[in-house]
Design a protein around this motif. Structure first.
Motif, PDB file in Angstrom:
ATOM      1  N   ARG A 116       0.818  -1.219   0.000  1.00  0.00           N
ATOM      2  CA  ARG A 116       0.000   0.000   0.000  1.00  0.00           C
ATOM      3  C   ARG A 116       0.849   1.265   0.000  1.00  0.00           C
ATOM      4  O   ARG A 116       0.332   2.365  -0.262  1.00  0.00           O
ATOM      5  N   THR A 117       2.147   1.151   0.258  1.00  0.00           N
ATOM      6  CA  THR A 117       3.011   2.334   0.311  1.00  0.00           C
ATOM      7  C   THR A 117       3.624   2.681  -1.039  1.00  0.00           C
ATOM      8  O   THR A 117       4.184   3.776  -1.195  1.00  0.00           O
ATOM      9  N   ALA A 118       3.538   1.768  -2.013  1.00  0.00           N
ATOM     10  CA  ALA A 118       4.255   1.964  -3.281  1.00  0.00           C
ATOM     11  C   ALA A 118       3.796   3.211  -4.019  1.00  0.00           C
ATOM     12  O   ALA A 118       4.616   3.991  -4.520  1.00  0.00           O
ATOM     13  N   TYR A 119       2.479   3.412  -4.102  1.00  0.00           N
ATOM     14  CA  TYR A 119       1.954   4.577  -4.823  1.00  0.00           C
ATOM     15  C   TYR A 119       2.426   5.875  -4.165  1.00  0.00           C
ATOM     16  O   TYR A 119       2.903   6.794  -4.834  1.00  0.00           O
ATOM     17  N   GLY A 120       2.283   5.954  -2.850  1.00  0.00           N
ATOM     18  CA  GLY A 120       2.655   7.175  -2.152  1.00  0.00           C
ATOM     19  C   GLY A 120       4.136   7.490  -2.239  1.00  0.00           C
ATOM     20  O   GLY A 120       4.533   8.656  -2.397  1.00  0.00           O
ATOM     21  N   LYS A 121       4.966   6.462  -2.143  1.00  0.00           N
ATOM     22  CA  LYS A 121       6.410   6.682  -2.236  1.00  0.00           C
ATOM     23  C   LYS A 121       6.782   7.221  -3.609  1.00  0.00           C
ATOM     24  O   LYS A 121       7.639   8.110  -3.742  1.00  0.00           O
ATOM     25  N   LEU A 122       6.146   6.680  -4.642  1.00  0.00           N
ATOM     26  CA  LEU A 122       6.427   7.159  -5.994  1.00  0.00           C
ATOM     27  C   LEU A 122       5.935   8.588  -6.168  1.00  0.00           C
ATOM     28  O   LEU A 122       6.617   9.431  -6.771  1.00  0.00           O
ATOM     29  N   LEU A 123       4.761   8.891  -5.632  1.00  0.00           N
ATOM     30  CA  LEU A 123       4.209  10.241  -5.729  1.00  0.00           C
ATOM     31  C   LEU A 123       5.127  11.252  -5.046  1.00  0.00           C
ATOM     32  O   LEU A 123       5.352  12.357  -5.557  1.00  0.00           O
ATOM     33  N   ILE A 124       5.671  10.880  -3.910  1.00  0.00           N
ATOM     34  CA  ILE A 124       6.525  11.784  -3.146  1.00  0.00           C
ATOM     35  C   ILE A 124       7.912  11.918  -3.785  1.00  0.00           C
ATOM     36  O   ILE A 124       8.502  13.007  -3.818  1.00  0.00           O
ATOM     37  N   ASP A 125       8.437  10.810  -4.309  1.00  0.00           N
ATOM     38  CA  ASP A 125       9.792  10.824  -4.877  1.00  0.00           C
ATOM     39  C   ASP A 125       9.866  11.467  -6.248  1.00  0.00           C
ATOM     40  O   ASP A 125      10.916  11.996  -6.632  1.00  0.00           O
ATOM     41  N   GLU A 126       8.775  11.405  -7.019  1.00  0.00           N
ATOM     42  CA  GLU A 126       8.786  11.999  -8.352  1.00  0.00           C
ATOM     43  C   GLU A 126       8.965  13.516  -8.253  1.00  0.00           C
ATOM     44  O   GLU A 126       8.418  14.152  -7.352  1.00  0.00           O
ATOM     45  N   PRO A 127       9.744  14.106  -9.182  1.00  0.00           N
ATOM     46  CA  PRO A 127       9.931  15.568  -9.149  1.00  0.00           C
ATOM     47  C   PRO A 127       8.602  16.297  -9.372  1.00  0.00           C
ATOM     48  O   PRO A 127       7.838  15.962 -10.283  1.00  0.00           O
ATOM     49  N   HIS A 128       8.293  17.259  -8.527  1.00  0.00           N
ATOM     50  CA  HIS A 128       7.114  18.108  -8.656  1.00  0.00           C
ATOM     51  C   HIS A 128       7.522  19.556  -8.387  1.00  0.00           C
ATOM     52  O   HIS A 128       8.475  19.822  -7.650  1.00  0.00           O
ATOM     53  N   ARG A 129       6.784  20.471  -8.966  1.00  0.00           N
ATOM     54  CA  ARG A 129       7.083  21.891  -8.748  1.00  0.00           C
ATOM     55  C   ARG A 129       6.788  22.291  -7.310  1.00  0.00           C
ATOM     56  O   ARG A 129       7.441  23.170  -6.756  1.00  0.00           O
ATOM     57  N   SER A 130       5.777  21.643  -6.714  1.00  0.00           N
ATOM     58  CA  SER A 130       5.401  21.991  -5.353  1.00  0.00           C
ATOM     59  C   SER A 130       4.606  20.843  -4.752  1.00  0.00           C
ATOM     60  O   SER A 130       4.181  19.913  -5.458  1.00  0.00           O
ATOM     61  N   HIS A 131       4.381  20.910  -3.424  1.00  0.00           N
ATOM     62  CA  HIS A 131       3.559  19.899  -2.780  1.00  0.00           C
ATOM     63  C   HIS A 131       2.107  20.010  -3.246  1.00  0.00           C
ATOM     64  O   HIS A 131       1.384  19.010  -3.270  1.00  0.00           O
ATOM     65  N   SER A 132       1.695  21.200  -3.637  1.00  0.00           N
ATOM     66  CA  SER A 132       0.326  21.369  -4.150  1.00  0.00           C
ATOM     67  C   SER A 132       0.107  20.521  -5.396  1.00  0.00           C
ATOM     68  O   SER A 132      -0.966  19.957  -5.595  1.00  0.00           O
ATOM     69  N   SER A 133       1.138  20.421  -6.231  1.00  0.00           N
ATOM     70  CA  SER A 133       1.001  19.614  -7.437  1.00  0.00           C
ATOM     71  C   SER A 133       0.884  18.133  -7.095  1.00  0.00           C
ATOM     72  O   SER A 133       0.226  17.368  -7.798  1.00  0.00           O
TER      73      SER A 133
END
Length: 260
Positions: A116-133
């Motif tokens: 269940r952690t795989a999706y969240g870890k990928l979402l957090i690790d992927e480069p994003h302009r901001s946490h809002s994105s």
């Protein structure tokens, strides 16, 4: 009318250019072999390309798949089930023609176990302009699931309703052979197991989304988290109600559809 394919005599520099253009076009188009925006080209899609879902569902618990052809509704249900049983970040699985499309193991024999952690870890690790994105991406993924789920639920309810009628008719069919009865029962089991498969995947998705949301909240609190929480709750409710709104037929043969 395009001049492509017409025999034209070209000399000198124009001839060299004429040789280069098709080569460049092939290289450019080769990268788009999967169709627009990564979708599979229509000439590589077949009507029964998702038929394997039923065979995998029954085979995963030791049951035999039906030899009956799929009805239009059954085919539609399998097509609609596929994007819901993929992992959230795997969509679409067929990014190109060359082997990206792969069957998925049913949850009853899926290895490795669900994380269940795989999706969240990928979402957090992927480069994003901001946490809002990141919040916005999470919200969009949940909305996409809810949007895809609605037609699946409607079609599944229709398929299982017809299976109830199929089941009731078995005792009235004259000269029903053992093979025909076996295939009819197998198809009802297939359909019911596919619905259960989607239900399990929706529960897993909701669990993954909630884990991701909780991590975002402690990393970067934002008022938009309330919107994400509401949507995840709706997905959890839809998953819980799926089995209640579309109950599978209980086959006349006494066979039991086993739930994972």
């Amino acid at each position: 009318m395009s001049a492509v394919g017409r025999p034209v005599l070209i000399r000198g520099r124009a001839a060299r250019t004429g040789l280069l253009l098709p080569t460049l076009a092939a290289l450019v188009l080769g990268g788009c072999a999967g169709g627009d925006f990564g979708r599979t080209r229509r000439d590589f899609v077949t009507d029964d390309m998702h038929r394997w879902i039923g065979a995998e569902a029954t085979g995963s618990i030791g049951l035999k798949a039906s030899a009956f052809q799929l009805t239009d509704q059954e085919r539609n249900m399998r097509d609609m089930a596929y994007p819901l049983i993929e992992a959230p970040h795997a969509r679409p699985a067929w990014k190109s023609v060359f082997g990206d499309y792969q069957p998925i193991a049913a949850p009853w024999r899926q290895q490795p176990p669900f994380d269940r952690t795989a999706y969240g870890k990928l979402l957090i690790d992927e480069p994003h302009r901001s946490h809002s994105s990141r919040y916005n991406e999470l919200i969009q993924d949940v909305r996409n699931d809810l949007t895809m789920f609605e037609p699946f639920q409607f079609t599944a309810a229709r398929v299982l309703e017809l299976d109830q009628k199929r089941n009731a008719s078995l005792k009235y069919i004259a000269d029903l052979s053992p093979g025909e009865r076996e295939d009819a029962v197998a198809r009802m089991e297939e359909n019911a197991l596919i619905v259960q498969w989607v239900q399990q995947c929706l529960r897993r998705r909701a669990s993954s989304y909630r884990w991701a949301l909780e991590r975002l909240v402690i990393m970067a609190p934002d008022g938009i988290a309330a919107d994400a929480d509401r949507l995840i709750g709706e997905l959890e409710l839809q998953a819980a109600n799926l089995g209640q709104s579309a109950k599978p037929a209980a086959p006349q043969s006494g066979a039991v559809v086993r739930k994972g």
